[in-house]
Scaffold this motif. Structure first.
Motif, mmCIF file in Angstrom:
data_model
loop_
_atom_site.group_PDB
_atom_site.id
_atom_site.type_symbol
_atom_site.label_atom_id
_atom_site.label_comp_id
_atom_site.label_asym_id
_atom_site.label_seq_id
_atom_site.Cartn_x
_atom_site.Cartn_y
_atom_site.Cartn_z
ATOM 1 N N TRP A 43 5.486 9.340 20.723
ATOM 2 C CA TRP A 43 6.677 10.391 20.171
ATOM 3 C C TRP A 43 5.855 11.092 18.830
ATOM 4 O O TRP A 43 5.419 11.970 18.221
ATOM 5 C CB TRP A 43 8.173 9.993 20.239
ATOM 6 N N GLY A 44 5.698 10.196 17.478
ATOM 7 C CA GLY A 44 5.477 10.838 16.726
ATOM 8 C C GLY A 44 3.635 10.806 16.753
ATOM 9 O O GLY A 44 3.175 11.821 15.819
ATOM 10 N N GLY A 100 5.411 19.213 12.718
ATOM 11 C CA GLY A 100 5.068 18.920 11.401
ATOM 12 C C GLY A 100 5.211 17.348 11.113
ATOM 13 O O GLY A 100 5.707 16.409 11.967
ATOM 14 N N TRP A 101 3.919 16.730 9.904
ATOM 15 C CA TRP A 101 4.076 15.667 10.249
ATOM 16 C C TRP A 101 4.848 15.108 8.966
ATOM 17 O O TRP A 101 5.323 13.691 9.228
ATOM 18 C CB TRP A 101 2.477 14.404 9.555
ATOM 19 N N VAL A 124 8.833 11.720 11.684
ATOM 20 C CA VAL A 124 8.954 10.327 10.725
ATOM 21 C C VAL A 124 9.808 9.707 11.022
ATOM 22 O O VAL A 124 9.862 8.149 11.434
ATOM 23 C CB VAL A 124 9.705 11.240 9.249
ATOM 24 N N GLY A 125 10.466 10.620 11.596
ATOM 25 C CA GLY A 125 11.955 9.355 12.446
ATOM 26 C C GLY A 125 11.552 8.480 13.560
ATOM 27 O O GLY A 125 11.413 6.863 14.194
ATOM 28 N N ALA A 126 10.288 9.332 14.758
ATOM 29 C CA ALA A 126 10.254 8.407 15.539
ATOM 30 C C ALA A 126 8.910 7.573 14.934
ATOM 31 O O ALA A 126 9.264 6.168 15.584
ATOM 32 C CB ALA A 126 8.972 9.557 16.201
ATOM 33 N N PHE A 127 8.439 7.969 13.954
ATOM 34 C CA PHE A 127 7.442 6.227 13.119
ATOM 35 C C PHE A 127 8.221 5.831 12.661
ATOM 36 O O PHE A 127 7.559 3.908 13.462
ATOM 37 C CB PHE A 127 6.506 6.911 12.783
ATOM 38 N N ALA A 171 -5.895 13.326 20.915
ATOM 39 C CA ALA A 171 -5.373 13.902 20.876
ATOM 40 C C ALA A 171 -4.627 15.154 19.403
ATOM 41 O O ALA A 171 -4.155 16.675 19.645
ATOM 42 C CB ALA A 171 -4.433 14.296 21.950
ATOM 43 N N ALA A 172 -3.951 14.487 19.082
ATOM 44 C CA ALA A 172 -3.475 15.145 17.804
ATOM 45 C C ALA A 172 -4.724 15.471 16.737
ATOM 46 O O ALA A 172 -4.210 16.941 16.472
ATOM 47 C CB ALA A 172 -2.517 13.780 17.312
#
Length: 490
Positions: A211-212, A220-221, A227-230, A410-411
């Motif tokens: 997801w991140g 936005g990274w 950040v929460g997903a990571f 893809a990112a």
């Protein structure tokens, strides 16, 4: 090979079931452009049409193998086929990307229920003298999915519509389910404790990290969402490792990673399939968006890449006992990296297709050398009684590698290019395939850690969880396109 009618039914039904599952993993590649136009999908949403399938397939593989042992493999095969077929109808009826992604996730769950028990039923039906030949026929049939998936997808999309790549599964599933119930004998049931906590933790870890990566460019990274997903994914991954080290019935036996061959083979395999899935995701789209090929034309033009995976891997598998795994893993991944890097360097809106043929062949031969070798390195690192757990670990990580191999490039694509013009797509494509080349190159470096020399037998079983490998699960998880070669190499 003389086979009884019962064994012929087992071979035919399990092979057809596996063919349907494996084609659906690849048939979408030549339909992505049509889906993007019809449902107005972003690159991130297109990723999820493949990754939803891949992730649910990966995280449920081991659990479904255990459910098959507990409740009966024939029953699990029929349930998996029913679920897969129903989800195929849901995919075909999808009015939006969200619906399609959800249906693809259910398809992946059905695939996870089918593949491990199909291999287990096939292995159990044949004596050791006949098993290698039966597995070879099974591998040849499923290998056709590699060659035929993009072609079938392209032909269906061009002749009908993208929805028909899913409708095609309904008559096959409707035929298979009653035949499985009528023609296959039920397996003996083995009481196995299932690692539900492990399944939950690895699912959260995979979903959070994917997801991140997928949402990074759009949200936005540094955004709270990304950040929460990571953070959630990383925490769940650490929790998963800690839990697997403590539980007596681990989903993935962490003790195996003490073997250098097992750890390096799995890491190289993760990166190998990351680069393969990246190519499958981007090549067909480049051929359609930039080179203006139709879906069928794109599928045909992928043949120099896909055909090598089917034709060269059997030859490579026969060389394992002669040269050992390390030379084939390193050379194969270097060739894959070189082929991808070549394409990344020449990619341009006015590129002639003929310029892609040689790097396609180079990358395809490289993958064909590396696939049987990484599998062999992993399986030879454990005793025979642990082959089921080892192959399940390998296939779980290879599926997760495939999802990672789509999400990361893809990112990069979204940061550099886009769908707006052929030039913009070409710029993003070159950056994405260059990233995939780096993944393959990293895999080659890790492959150097695999012990050198021809294989000399098997390791001792890890001591902390001696009960982990179930005797009935010895071949319970799908070993991939080159399963026959790995079996023959033993």
């Amino acid at each position: 090979m003389t086979m009884t009618a019962g064994r012929r039914w087992v071979l035919a039904l399990t092979s057809l079931a596996a063919l349907m599952i494996m084609i659906d993993a690849l048939v979408v590649t030549t339909a992505l452009h049509a889906i993007q136009l019809d449902l107005h999908a972003s690159i991130g949403e297109l990723e999820w049409t493949i990754n939803a399938y891949t992730l649910s397939f990966a995280v449920l593989l081991m659990a479904c193998s255990g459910l098959g042992d507990r409740y009966g493999r024939r029953r699990m095969l029929a349930v998996g086929l029913t679920l897969f077929t129903a989800a195929s109808a849901g995919s075909a009826l999808a009015p939006s990307l969200g619906w399609l992604i959800a249906a693809r996730a259910v398809q992946g769950a059905g695939a996870a229920a089918v593949m491990p028990v199909a291999m287990a039923l096939l292995s159990a039906a044949f004596c050791p003298e006949q098993r290698t030949r039966a597995l070879g026929l099974f591998a040849a049939v499923t290998g056709l999915a590699t060659l035929g998936g993009p072609l079938v997808g392209g032909a269906i999309v061009q002749s009908l519509s993208w929805q028909w790549i899913f409708w095609l599964n309904l008559p096959i599933g409707a035929l298979l389910v009653p035949l499985v119930r009528a023609r296959l004998a039920e397996s003996d049931r083995v009481a196995r404790k299932l690692d539900y906590a492990g399944v939950g933790l690895v699912s959260v870890a995979a979903l959070g990290l994917m997801w991140g990566l997928i949402r990074g460019n759009e949200s936005g990274w540094a955004s709270a969402e990304v950040v929460g997903a990571f953070v959630a994914g990383a925490a769940a991954l650490l929790g998963f490792v800690g839990w697997e080290l403590r539980t007596r019935t681990p989903l993935i036996p962490m003790g195996f990673f003490a073997s250098r061959a097992f750890a390096a083979g799995n890491a190289a395999g993760f990166l190998l399939f990351a680069s393969i899935f990246s190519g499958a995701f981007f090549f067909a789209q480049f051929l359609q968006v930039v080179l203006q090929q139709g879906p069928l034309g794109a599928g045909l033009r992928l043949a120099p890449w896909t055909a090598t995976l089917f034709l060269v891997a059997p030859v490579a598998g026969k060389q394992l006992n002669r040269f050992g795994e390390r030379p084939l893993v390193v050379a194969g991944l270097l060739m894959q990296a070189a082929g991808y890097g070549w394409i990344a360097l020449v990619a341009a809106p006015n590129l002639a297709y003929s310029m892609m043929i040689a790097p396609f062949v180079l990358a395809g031969i490289g993958a064909s050398l590396a696939i049987p070798a990484v599998q062999s390195a992993v399986l030879r690192a454990v005793p025979m009684t642990a082959v089921g757990a080892a192959s399940g670990t390998f296939n779980t990580l290879r599926q997760l590698g495939g999802a990672f191999g789509i999400a990361l490039p893809a990112a990069v694509f979204a940061a550099v290019g886009g769908f707006g013009t052929a030039a913009a797509f070409s710029d993003g494509f070159a950056a994405a395939i260059g990233t995939a080349a780096v993944l393959a190159l990293t895999g080659a470096v890790i492959g150097l850690l695999i012990p050198a020399g021809a294989p000399r037998g098997r390791a001792e079983a890890p001591k902390e969880h001696p009960e982990t490998p179930e005797a009935g699960a010895e071949t319970a998880v799908y070993l991939g396109r080159s399963s026959a070669q790995i079996t023959a190499a033993r």
